[in-house]
Design a protein around this motif. Structure first.
Motif, PDB file in Angstrom:
ATOM      1  N   MET A 145       0.845  -1.196   0.000  1.00  0.00           N
ATOM      2  CA  MET A 145       0.000   0.000   0.000  1.00  0.00           C
ATOM      3  C   MET A 145       0.881   1.246   0.000  1.00  0.00           C
ATOM      4  SD  MET A 145      -3.131  -0.948  -0.060  1.00  0.00           S
ATOM      5  CE  MET A 145      -4.328   0.130   0.668  1.00  0.00           C
ATOM      6  N   SER A 146       1.947   1.192   0.753  1.00  0.00           N
ATOM      7  CA  SER A 146       2.812   2.353   0.831  1.00  0.00           C
ATOM      8  C   SER A 146       3.526   2.573  -0.502  1.00  0.00           C
ATOM      9  CB  SER A 146       3.749   2.153   2.016  1.00  0.00           C
ATOM     10  OG  SER A 146       5.042   2.475   1.703  1.00  0.00           O
ATOM     11  N   MET A 147       3.896   1.468  -1.167  1.00  0.00           N
ATOM     12  CA  MET A 147       4.547   1.594  -2.471  1.00  0.00           C
ATOM     13  C   MET A 147       3.591   2.195  -3.501  1.00  0.00           C
ATOM     14  SD  MET A 147       6.129  -1.395  -4.796  1.00  0.00           S
ATOM     15  CE  MET A 147       4.735  -1.528  -5.865  1.00  0.00           C
ATOM     16  N   LEU A 148       2.301   1.869  -3.390  1.00  0.00           N
ATOM     17  CA  LEU A 148       1.319   2.387  -4.340  1.00  0.00           C
ATOM     18  C   LEU A 148       0.851   3.792  -3.962  1.00  0.00           C
ATOM     19  CD1 LEU A 148      -0.868  -0.816  -4.820  1.00  0.00           C
ATOM     20  CD2 LEU A 148       0.836   0.087  -6.387  1.00  0.00           C
ATOM     21  N   GLY A 149       1.477   4.358  -2.938  1.00  0.00           N
ATOM     22  CA  GLY A 149       1.115   5.719  -2.544  1.00  0.00           C
ATOM     23  C   GLY A 149      -0.223   5.786  -1.831  1.00  0.00           C
ATOM     24  N   LEU A 150      -0.638   4.693  -1.213  1.00  0.00           N
ATOM     25  CA  LEU A 150      -1.960   4.666  -0.585  1.00  0.00           C
ATOM     26  C   LEU A 150      -1.904   4.791   0.937  1.00  0.00           C
ATOM     27  CD1 LEU A 150      -3.807   2.028  -2.785  1.00  0.00           C
ATOM     28  CD2 LEU A 150      -4.149   4.483  -2.707  1.00  0.00           C
ATOM     29  N   THR A 151      -0.778   5.289   1.463  1.00  0.00           N
ATOM     30  CA  THR A 151      -0.806   5.595   2.889  1.00  0.00           C
ATOM     31  C   THR A 151      -1.185   7.061   3.039  1.00  0.00           C
ATOM     32  OG1 THR A 151       1.555   5.919   2.698  1.00  0.00           O
ATOM     33  CG2 THR A 151       0.829   3.882   3.740  1.00  0.00           C
ATOM     34  N   ILE A 159      -8.683  -7.120 -13.486  1.00  0.00           N
ATOM     35  CA  ILE A 159      -7.523  -8.003 -13.343  1.00  0.00           C
ATOM     36  C   ILE A 159      -6.353  -7.210 -12.783  1.00  0.00           C
ATOM     37  CG2 ILE A 159      -5.850  -9.419 -14.603  1.00  0.00           C
ATOM     38  CD1 ILE A 159      -8.148 -10.134 -16.523  1.00  0.00           C
ATOM     39  N   VAL A 160      -6.196  -5.975 -13.300  1.00  0.00           N
ATOM     40  CA  VAL A 160      -5.114  -5.125 -12.800  1.00  0.00           C
ATOM     41  C   VAL A 160      -5.274  -4.894 -11.295  1.00  0.00           C
ATOM     42  CG1 VAL A 160      -4.107  -2.821 -12.906  1.00  0.00           C
ATOM     43  CG2 VAL A 160      -4.699  -4.015 -15.011  1.00  0.00           C
ATOM     44  N   LEU A 161      -6.510  -4.619 -10.864  1.00  0.00           N
ATOM     45  CA  LEU A 161      -6.745  -4.386  -9.436  1.00  0.00           C
ATOM     46  C   LEU A 161      -6.377  -5.621  -8.616  1.00  0.00           C
ATOM     47  CD1 LEU A 161     -10.118  -2.433  -9.257  1.00  0.00           C
ATOM     48  CD2 LEU A 161      -7.824  -1.592  -8.826  1.00  0.00           C
ATOM     49  N   VAL A 162      -6.758  -6.793  -9.118  1.00  0.00           N
ATOM     50  CA  VAL A 162      -6.442  -8.026  -8.391  1.00  0.00           C
ATOM     51  C   VAL A 162      -4.930  -8.193  -8.288  1.00  0.00           C
ATOM     52  CG1 VAL A 162      -6.613 -10.537  -8.438  1.00  0.00           C
ATOM     53  CG2 VAL A 162      -8.581  -9.163  -9.010  1.00  0.00           C
ATOM     54  N   VAL A 163      -4.245  -7.920  -9.402  1.00  0.00           N
ATOM     55  CA  VAL A 163      -2.790  -8.044  -9.374  1.00  0.00           C
ATOM     56  C   VAL A 163      -2.203  -7.079  -8.346  1.00  0.00           C
ATOM     57  CG1 VAL A 163      -0.688  -7.683 -10.711  1.00  0.00           C
ATOM     58  CG2 VAL A 163      -2.614  -8.878 -11.734  1.00  0.00           C
ATOM     59  N   LEU A 194       0.522  -8.596  -5.933  1.00  0.00           N
ATOM     60  CA  LEU A 194       1.712  -7.778  -5.703  1.00  0.00           C
ATOM     61  C   LEU A 194       2.204  -7.849  -4.255  1.00  0.00           C
ATOM     62  CD1 LEU A 194       3.537  -6.160  -7.473  1.00  0.00           C
ATOM     63  CD2 LEU A 194       2.213  -4.108  -6.981  1.00  0.00           C
ATOM     64  N   PRO A 195       1.309  -7.886  -3.254  1.00  0.00           N
ATOM     65  CA  PRO A 195       1.807  -8.001  -1.872  1.00  0.00           C
ATOM     66  C   PRO A 195       2.695  -9.232  -1.663  1.00  0.00           C
ATOM     67  CG  PRO A 195      -0.484  -7.398  -1.821  1.00  0.00           C
ATOM     68  CD  PRO A 195      -0.160  -7.679  -3.256  1.00  0.00           C
ATOM     69  N   LEU A 196       2.457 -10.291  -2.433  1.00  0.00           N
ATOM     70  CA  LEU A 196       3.299 -11.495  -2.270  1.00  0.00           C
ATOM     71  C   LEU A 196       4.764 -11.170  -2.545  1.00  0.00           C
ATOM     72  CD1 LEU A 196       1.148 -14.239  -3.999  1.00  0.00           C
ATOM     73  CD2 LEU A 196       1.401 -13.779  -1.577  1.00  0.00           C
ATOM     74  N   TRP A 197       4.964 -10.209  -3.430  1.00  0.00           N
ATOM     75  CA  TRP A 197       6.329  -9.769  -3.754  1.00  0.00           C
ATOM     76  C   TRP A 197       7.007  -9.214  -2.498  1.00  0.00           C
ATOM     77  CZ3 TRP A 197      10.369 -10.380  -6.348  1.00  0.00           C
ATOM     78  CH2 TRP A 197      11.244  -9.359  -6.694  1.00  0.00           C
ATOM     79  N   GLY A 198       6.204  -8.744  -1.565  1.00  0.00           N
ATOM     80  CA  GLY A 198       6.725  -8.211  -0.305  1.00  0.00           C
ATOM     81  C   GLY A 198       7.321  -9.285   0.587  1.00  0.00           C
ATOM     82  N   TRP A 199       7.089 -10.544   0.264  1.00  0.00           N
ATOM     83  CA  TRP A 199       7.687 -11.619   1.057  1.00  0.00           C
ATOM     84  C   TRP A 199       9.204 -11.563   1.017  1.00  0.00           C
ATOM     85  CZ3 TRP A 199       4.379 -16.663   0.041  1.00  0.00           C
ATOM     86  CH2 TRP A 199       3.205 -16.543   0.812  1.00  0.00           C
ATOM     87  N   ARG A 200       9.735 -10.878  -0.009  1.00  0.00           N
ATOM     88  CA  ARG A 200      11.197 -10.827  -0.116  1.00  0.00           C
ATOM     89  C   ARG A 200      11.827 -10.113   1.076  1.00  0.00           C
ATOM     90  NH1 ARG A 200       9.320  -6.560  -2.791  1.00  0.00           N
ATOM     91  NH2 ARG A 200      10.610  -4.729  -3.183  1.00  0.00           N
ATOM     92  N   TYR A 201      11.041  -9.272   1.761  1.00  0.00           N
ATOM     93  CA  TYR A 201      11.600  -8.591   2.933  1.00  0.00           C
ATOM     94  C   TYR A 201      12.068  -9.587   3.988  1.00  0.00           C
ATOM     95  CZ  TYR A 201       9.805  -4.205   1.152  1.00  0.00           C
ATOM     96  OH  TYR A 201       9.581  -3.106   0.373  1.00  0.00           O
ATOM     97  N   ALA A 202      11.473 -10.785   3.972  1.00  0.00           N
ATOM     98  CA  ALA A 202      11.836 -11.792   4.967  1.00  0.00           C
ATOM     99  C   ALA A 202      13.263 -12.296   4.767  1.00  0.00           C
ATOM    100  CB  ALA A 202      10.866 -12.964   4.908  1.00  0.00           C
ATOM    101  N   PHE A 203      13.839 -11.990   3.583  1.00  0.00           N
ATOM    102  CA  PHE A 203      15.169 -12.524   3.284  1.00  0.00           C
ATOM    103  C   PHE A 203      16.246 -11.441   3.337  1.00  0.00           C
ATOM    104  CE2 PHE A 203      11.967 -15.059   1.152  1.00  0.00           C
ATOM    105  CZ  PHE A 203      12.252 -16.312   1.661  1.00  0.00           C
ATOM    106  N   TYR A 204      15.879 -10.261   3.818  1.00  0.00           N
ATOM    107  CA  TYR A 204      16.856  -9.168   3.855  1.00  0.00           C
ATOM    108  C   TYR A 204      16.956  -8.601   5.270  1.00  0.00           C
ATOM    109  CZ  TYR A 204      16.843  -9.084  -1.220  1.00  0.00           C
ATOM    110  OH  TYR A 204      16.965  -9.406  -2.539  1.00  0.00           O
TER     111      TYR A 204
END
Lengths: 307, 490
Positions: free
Chosen positions: A142-148, B206-210, B215-225
């Motif tokens: 959400m923060s990346m999309l500017g929605l905060t 579809i864009v909204l769903v993505v 897209l939040p799943l991509w945030g899982w990478r934070y677990a590895f940094y």
């Protein structure tokens, strides 16, 4: 055979002692539970219209004493409460309308066999119900999309609701296909068919999802809590109530430790005010509640049908 | 659809170079659009004051977001604000160009007239976008020659050239596409096959769903940094499975996670053990023959489901705090001389949470069974009565078996949700006294990540493990359901 029939008729007319006991217990339990469900609302209400000093001492328990309406006038003076009320109303109205329109359109589109990659896209959509990235990735996204600290954060993510789309889709599939076919022979495009035929015919299910959507919007507070930390003007009414309640917990915790007379006084006067804010957040629900109840069963039964 | 059939469709030509260019063009445009959301490729990040976690899209949509870190720099005159305004103008131009390009891309799905128009629109869009990207790149000197470069810390982002290249390729491809496309015939019209029209109507969603589910799943990478807010994820702070190992190796952490899991399982376990309650509620409510009483009971017991957990807490506070209703009654009846604050106590907190859950959800949970009972064939009851079956025998042999499939589905769903209790309820009821027993996984990941002194990677790791286990549970439950009842629930 005839004997047995007679027996049951007699059975129906005259209740056995066992039946009477059962009925007494059964009715009592249900009436008691109903009272338990209703009493807290009544209790909150009588505490908002009773003498504040008595309320602070916790004396008001079954009926109001020292009737007045000052609390309802006084909460208008609380800074930011009016804004929070407007934010809550706005997100509920705008968010619900967009969600319903989107669910109706998408629900219709996924019934169209000829769509390019229909099966894939439908699964792509529905499967999102079963996984969840977790709160931190969601927040980072959400923060990346500017929605905060942005009002749109209440609206845009809620537009798509897979569960509601399934409900609408199931409903539309039950509409006779002939209606649509005759319209398409007359040269109507997909959108025209949707607007003129499907949408009006789906009104019952749309009303159902609108109610659930609106209640969800009105009640949600974690999004406000997490996303609107930097702009108090965008916080919702529920978030405000949470903040007020939290302050009281802290106050009470302090009180149990020390014995500051002034703190006790302050906390007592806050009590009726908090309850009044609570009443303001619950009254809209209680007002629309009678209108929603007839849609419950339909919605929940359709929900039992899986996509 | 019949009306949409065009003359061009009758003699569908074989796949040619034109089609091939078309595919490549569309894929390139979509990929370029995706790159807008990749923070590593943000062309506007020409200073370290712009957050590393911002993508081109984020910078482009709001000037406030772009200049968030520059308040001090502007005040002290480290850099001219004009440089940032121009960067922002460039971003807006590129984003608008991208949108136009995407519209063109959509049009190329149509028949020949649409294809030609689409190619032209894509040329216009990518042209605008190239200009925007070049304009952003030109601001580089503004950053490099800032009044105080030490404070501004100029950077040369990879994205600067990358986006010029991306848009350039799109421009060239769409020009090539237009040149290769045959001229439209006289009787050709703007038509598109139904399947593509439907897809295009669907695509915004579809864009909204993505954006909001995948897209939040991509945030899982934070677990590895080894991540701290505002930083970027680079190979320098990549730590692999360190945080997952940390959960088990650090004894304090292990104890914490263990406690939270015990809480979660206890709360869910009580819920599961009592999951027959709504069923019983429905069956016994069905025995209430007075339809008015039945209606009123059903209406009143459903209300609490529609209020928020904050309000439930307010109710709890009103009734059970030291000045509340309960203490008033207890003291009047001389059961206690000192007020008891029921909310600030650790005792039986799991059970209390279940009670609140039941208060809120029992009437609601019963509706599905009430509806189920009305679907059971009345003739069965009549036959049973004739055979001399009593009230409880009818319940046991007719109603309960009739509701079993519904109950089973609900049960399987709650088993797969055993780790997800939600956080609202526990957040509002949490205080210093009951904290150790009330923290369930959902609440824990929240406080661990966003609370004071929290750790985003650690919380992401916990959340990720939870999500994965939940999905596995769901599919196992589904498999079990298939095996036992021959019916899948997902």
């Amino acid at each position: 055979m005839a004997e047995k029939v007679n027996k049951t008729e007699k059975h129906k007319m005259r209740l056995s002692p066992g039946d009477i006991t059962f009925n007494i217990i059964n009715y009592t339990v249900f009436i008691l539970f109903s009272l338990i469900c209703a009493f807290p609302f009544y209790y909150l209400f009588i505490n908002t219209i009773s003498d504040n000093e008595l309320v602070g001492r916790g004396v008001i328990s079954l009926w109001p004493q020292g009737f007045h309406l000052d609390n309802y006038a006084n909460i208008t003076k609380i800074n930011g409460l009016g804004t929070a009320f407007i934010v809550s109303i706005a997100r509920t109205v705008i968010g619900t309308i967009l969600m319903v329109l989107a669910s109706a359109l998408v629900g219709y589109l996924v019934t169209k066999e000829e769509m390019w990659g229909r099966k894939f896209w439908y699964r792509f959509l529905v499967i999102t119900m079963y996984f969840n990235a977790g709160i931190i990735p969601w927040y980072m996204n959400m923060s990346m999309l500017g929605l905060t600290n942005n009002f749109l954060a209440y609206i845009i993510p809620g537009i798509i609701s897979p569960y509601n789309i399934i409900l609408v889709k199931t409903y539309i599939e039950s509409i006779p296909g002939e209606l649509e076919e005759s319209a398409s022979i007359d040269g109507a495009g997909y959108f025209t068919i949707f607007r003129k035929i499907i949408f009006p015919l789906s009104k019952p299910i749309l009303a159902t999802i609108a109610i659930f959507g609106a209640v969800g919007h009105w009640n949600s507070f974690t999004d406000s809590l997490i996303l609107m930390t930097g702009n108090a003007k965008l916080q919702t009414l529920q978030h405000r109530l949470y903040t007020y309640m939290n302050e009281s917990t802290n106050l009470a915790a302090m009180l149990s430790g020390g014995s500051e007379e002034t703190l006790a006084q302050a906390s007592m006067n806050m009590r009726p005010i908090k309850f009044t804010v609570a009443m303001v957040t619950v009254i809209p629900i209680l007002i629309v509640y009678p209108f929603m109840s007839k849609y419950f069963e339909k919605g929940i039964m359709l929900g039992a049908v899986k996509g | 659809m019949t009306a949409a059939k065009s003359p061009g469709l009758k003699s569908k030509p074989a796949k040619t170079t034109v089609d091939l260019i078309g595919y490549v063009l569309r894929i390139t445009i979509v990929l370029t659009m995706i790159c807008l959301f990749v923070p590593a490729l943000n062309p506007t990040r020409m200073s370290e004051l712009i957050k590393e976690s911002d993508s081109f899209f984020t910078s482009g949509i709001s000037y406030g977001g772009l200049t968030e870190g520059f308040t001090r720099a502007f005040n002290k005159g480290y850099i001219e604000s004009g440089v940032l305004v121009r960067t922002y103008i460039g971003s807006i131009t590129a984003l608008i160009g991208s949108l136009v390009m995407l519209a063109g891309c959509a049009m190329t799905l149509g028949e020949i007239k649409f294809k030609r128009l689409g190619a032209k629109v894509a040329i216009a869009g990518s042209g605008i976008a190239v200009l925007g990207a070049v304009f952003i790149k030109l601001q580089q000197t503004g950053f490099n020659n800032a009044a105080n470069p030490e404070r501004i810390k100029p950077l040369t982002p990879v994205g600067g050239f990358a986006f010029i290249a991306f848009y350039g390729v799109c421009l060239l491809l769409s020009i090539a596409y237009l040149l290769k496309l045959p001229q439209a015939g006289k009787d050709d019209k703007y038509v598109m096959e139904g399947k593509f029209r439907l897809f295009l109507m669907m695509s915004p969603f579809i864009v909204l769903v993505v954006l909001f589910s995948y897209l939040p799943l991509w945030g899982w990478r934070y677990a590895f940094y080894d991540y701290t807010p505002g930083q970027a994820l680079t190979s320098d702070n990549f730590v692999g499975f360190k945080w997952f190992a940390y959960l088990f190796q650090n004894s304090a952490m292990r104890a914490d996670v263990g406690r939270v899991i015990v809480n979660t399982l206890a709360v869910s376990g009580i819920g599961l053990a009592m999951s027959w309650l709504p069923l019983a509620f429905a069956i016994f409510l069905n025995e209430v023959k007075n339809s008015h009483v039945k209606r009123v009971v059903q209406t009143i017991t459903t209300i609490p489901n529609f209020i928020s957990w904050v309000l439930v807490y307010t109710v709890a506070f009103a009734l059970f705090s030291s000045d509340g209703f309960m203490n008033h009654i207890l003291m009047n009846l001389n059961f206690t001389s000192e007020p008891i604050n029921f909310l600030q106590s650790n005792s039986g907190i799991w059970f209390k949470m279940w009670l609140w859950n039941t208060w809120k959800g029992l009437g609601w949970g019963a509706i599905i069974y009430i509806a189920g009972i009305s679907g059971i064939d009345q003739a069965l009851y009549e036959a049973a009565t004739i055979d001399g079956a009593g009230r409880f025998q009818r319940m046991w042999h007719i109603t309960i078996p009739g509701l079993m499939p519904t109950f089973f589905v609900q049960l399987v769903l709650s088993i797969s949700n055993i780790l997800s209790n939600g956080m609202d309820q526990y957040l509002v009821f949490k205080n210093a006294f009951n904290q150790s027993k009330i923290e369930v996984l959902d609440l824990y990941t929240y406080t661990l990540g966003l609370g004071t002194g929290g750790s985003i990677p650690l919380s992401t790791a916990v959340g990720m493990a939870k999500s994965l286990i939940s999905v596995i549970l769901l599919f196992s439950a589904n498999k079990a359901s298939k095996a036992i009842r021959g019916q899948s629930i997902v």
